[in-house]
Design a protein around this motif. Structure first.
Motif, PDB file in Angstrom:
ATOM      1  N   ILE A   1     -32.190  39.590  25.269  1.00 43.79           N
ATOM      2  CA  ILE A   1     -31.732  38.987  24.016  1.00 43.79           C
ATOM      3  C   ILE A   1     -30.211  39.096  23.908  1.00 43.79           C
ATOM      4  CG2 ILE A   1     -31.780  39.126  21.490  1.00 43.79           C
ATOM      5  CD1 ILE A   1     -34.713  40.073  21.748  1.00 43.79           C
ATOM      6  N   ASP A   2     -29.681  40.281  24.233  1.00 43.02           N
ATOM      7  CA  ASP A   2     -28.229  40.478  24.175  1.00 43.02           C
ATOM      8  C   ASP A   2     -27.512  39.542  25.144  1.00 43.02           C
ATOM      9  OD1 ASP A   2     -28.490  42.419  22.262  1.00 43.02           O
ATOM     10  OD2 ASP A   2     -28.427  44.098  23.672  1.00 43.02           O
ATOM     11  N   GLY A   3     -28.118  39.333  26.312  1.00 45.02           N
ATOM     12  CA  GLY A   3     -27.519  38.438  27.301  1.00 45.02           C
ATOM     13  C   GLY A   3     -27.442  37.006  26.794  1.00 45.02           C
ATOM     14  N   GLU A   4     -28.496  36.546  26.129  1.00 46.16           N
ATOM     15  CA  GLU A   4     -28.510  35.189  25.573  1.00 46.16           C
ATOM     16  C   GLU A   4     -27.493  35.062  24.443  1.00 46.16           C
ATOM     17  OE1 GLU A   4     -30.181  32.398  26.504  1.00 46.16           O
ATOM     18  OE2 GLU A   4     -30.700  33.621  28.245  1.00 46.16           O
ATOM     19  N   LEU A   5     -27.373  36.104  23.623  1.00 41.94           N
ATOM     20  CA  LEU A   5     -26.380  36.096  22.546  1.00 41.94           C
ATOM     21  C   LEU A   5     -24.966  36.022  23.118  1.00 41.94           C
ATOM     22  CD1 LEU A   5     -27.842  38.731  20.054  1.00 41.94           C
ATOM     23  CD2 LEU A   5     -27.565  36.277  19.636  1.00 41.94           C
ATOM     24  N   SER A   6     -24.750  36.739  24.222  1.00 43.33           N
ATOM     25  CA  SER A   6     -23.429  36.712  24.874  1.00 43.33           C
ATOM     26  C   SER A   6     -23.099  35.309  25.382  1.00 43.33           C
ATOM     27  CB  SER A   6     -23.392  37.703  26.044  1.00 43.33           C
ATOM     28  OG  SER A   6     -23.520  39.033  25.583  1.00 43.33           O
ATOM     29  N   ARG A   7     -24.112  34.640  25.951  1.00 44.73           N
ATOM     30  CA  ARG A   7     -23.889  33.279  26.446  1.00 44.73           C
ATOM     31  C   ARG A   7     -23.567  32.316  25.291  1.00 44.73           C
ATOM     32  NH1 ARG A   7     -27.031  35.030  30.809  1.00 44.73           N
ATOM     33  NH2 ARG A   7     -29.008  35.109  29.681  1.00 44.73           N
ATOM     34  N   LEU A   8     -24.235  32.526  24.149  1.00 46.24           N
ATOM     35  CA  LEU A   8     -23.943  31.696  22.980  1.00 46.24           C
ATOM     36  C   LEU A   8     -22.522  31.958  22.473  1.00 46.24           C
ATOM     37  CD1 LEU A   8     -27.292  31.900  20.970  1.00 46.24           C
ATOM     38  CD2 LEU A   8     -26.252  29.836  21.915  1.00 46.24           C
ATOM     39  N   GLN A   9     -22.130  33.228  22.468  1.00 49.45           N
ATOM     40  CA  GLN A   9     -20.765  33.571  22.060  1.00 49.45           C
ATOM     41  C   GLN A   9     -19.739  32.854  22.935  1.00 49.45           C
ATOM     42  OE1 GLN A   9     -21.179  38.028  22.073  1.00 49.45           O
ATOM     43  NE2 GLN A   9     -19.808  37.859  20.331  1.00 49.45           N
ATOM     44  N   GLU A  10     -19.976  32.872  24.231  1.00 51.49           N
ATOM     45  CA  GLU A  10     -19.041  32.245  25.166  1.00 51.49           C
ATOM     46  C   GLU A  10     -18.953  30.737  24.940  1.00 51.49           C
ATOM     47  OE1 GLU A  10     -20.241  33.370  29.083  1.00 51.49           O
ATOM     48  OE2 GLU A  10     -19.687  35.474  28.807  1.00 51.49           O
ATOM     49  N   SER A  11     -20.062  30.141  24.543  1.00 50.68           N
ATOM     50  CA  SER A  11     -20.078  28.694  24.283  1.00 50.68           C
ATOM     51  C   SER A  11     -19.176  28.331  23.103  1.00 50.68           C
ATOM     52  CB  SER A  11     -21.502  28.213  23.997  1.00 50.68           C
ATOM     53  OG  SER A  11     -22.346  28.452  25.093  1.00 50.68           O
ATOM     54  N   TYR A  12     -19.023  29.273  22.172  1.00 52.39           N
ATOM     55  CA  TYR A  12     -18.229  29.011  20.974  1.00 52.39           C
ATOM     56  C   TYR A  12     -16.906  29.786  20.985  1.00 52.39           C
ATOM     57  CZ  TYR A  12     -22.209  26.582  18.907  1.00 52.39           C
ATOM     58  OH  TYR A  12     -23.222  25.679  18.665  1.00 52.39           O
ATOM     59  N   ALA A  13     -16.505  30.240  22.150  1.00 47.99           N
ATOM     60  CA  ALA A  13     -15.282  31.032  22.277  1.00 47.99           C
ATOM     61  C   ALA A  13     -14.039  30.145  22.223  1.00 47.99           C
ATOM     62  CB  ALA A  13     -15.301  31.812  23.581  1.00 47.99           C
ATOM     63  N   THR A  14     -12.910  30.754  21.857  1.00 47.09           N
ATOM     64  CA  THR A  14     -11.614  30.065  21.912  1.00 47.09           C
ATOM     65  C   THR A  14     -10.797  30.674  23.053  1.00 47.09           C
ATOM     66  OG1 THR A  14     -10.699  31.618  20.276  1.00 47.09           O
ATOM     67  CG2 THR A  14     -11.593  29.537  19.456  1.00 47.09           C
TER      68      THR A  14
END
Length: 293
Positions: A1-14
């Motif tokens: 779950i944490d890994g998927e959240l990290s990938r989502l964070q990266e998708s919305y990163a600046t």
């Protein structure tokens, strides 16, 4: 779950330009000057995020602390990432053109609401967990299918045209070589040899599945195809008509039909198959312990 959240964070990163040494998580923009000790004639820029380990741990380690305009030597591992023992290693001389910092959004309820119709971070996590469980179930089904097909191939050997293997290996390599455009002829040849074994396996599976379809004469109805599309829409939490409109170019009914036929055939074969657990490794360990005593 944490890994998927990290990938989502990266998708919305600046991403912004960074002054100072590179760290894990930063993005490096670089040019390859030498590869395998030879000058690279066609110098093109590439980007890489430190920490991915796409080209091996040594490559990422060499980029740590690098700064703009530095020239560094890094070792790259060529070949499929799941079989490190078969990979080839080459040294590259890199020119660092730019270091960029990646700022990740904070994981909270606002982030969950921003990326979709999720009331809170907890709801988002629950959806991720549900999706991961479905992925695990699918992987288990795929593993069973792979074992069955492997056994069929072992007991029914046949030749595969070398030209087919060569062409398919080149197709498999394309994504990897497009990421890193500075491989020389020797490195590409080494990579191709590694990928050829994977290509041959996939071609054999393709032939076997086609033969099974020919023998079994399985039918799939329009209703079953429509139900498969409906399930895909439900997984994405979308209305069926809206899903069809949004993904009309991606929905290939003929492909869905072929997949359903394959599933039916494999399910029927699976019902007649008995799987046995292997205890060889444990037995060998016990024997070794006895010898040590």
């Amino acid at each position: 779950i944490d890994g998927e959240l990290s990938r989502l964070q990266e998708s919305y990163a600046t991403i912004s330009e960074k002054e100072g040494p590179a760290e894990k998580g930063d993005v490096i923009n670089y040019t390859v000057l030498k590869f395998g000790g030879k000058d690279v004639t066609k110098k093109e820029e590439s980007s890489y995020k430190i920490g991915q380990e796409t080209y091996g741990k040594s490559f990422d380690k060499a980029l740590i602390s690098a700064q703009k305009d530095d020239e560094i030597t890094a070792t790259v591992e060529l070949g499929p990432q799941d079989e490190k023992d078969k990979s080839e290693k080459k040294e590259m001389l890199l020119k660092i053109n730019e270091v960029k910092k990646v700022d990740l959004p904070e994981l909270n309820d606002d982030f969950a609401k921003e990326i979709g119709e999720f009331d809170s971070l907890k709801v988002l996590k629950d959806e991720i967990k549900k999706g991961l469980n479905e992925q695990i179930s699918q992987r288990n089904r795929d593993q069973v299918k792979s074992l069955i097909l492997q056994k069929i191939i072992e007991t029914n050997p046949f030749e595969v045209p070398e030209s087919f293997v060569d062409n398919y290996a080149e197709e498999m390599m394309k994504k990897y070589t497009q990421q890193q455009k500075n491989f020389d002829t020797e490195a590409l040849a080494q990579m191709k040899n590694i990928y050829k074994s994977y290509a041959e396996k996939e071609i054999r599976v393709y032939y076997v599945m086609n033969k099974l379809k020919e023998l079994e004469k399985v039918d799939v109805t329009d209703e079953e195809i429509e139900n498969e599309i409906k399930q895909s829409a439900e997984k994405m939490g979308m209305d069926l008509d809206k899903y069809k409109e949004l993904y009309k170019k991606q929905i290939n009914k003929e492909e869905i039909k072929e997949n359903l036929i394959s599933d039916k055939i494999m399910n029927e074969i699976e019902r007649t198959v008995k799987f046995k657990k292997q205890f060889k490794e444990k037995t060998e360990k016990k024997e070794n312990k006895k010898e040590e005593k």
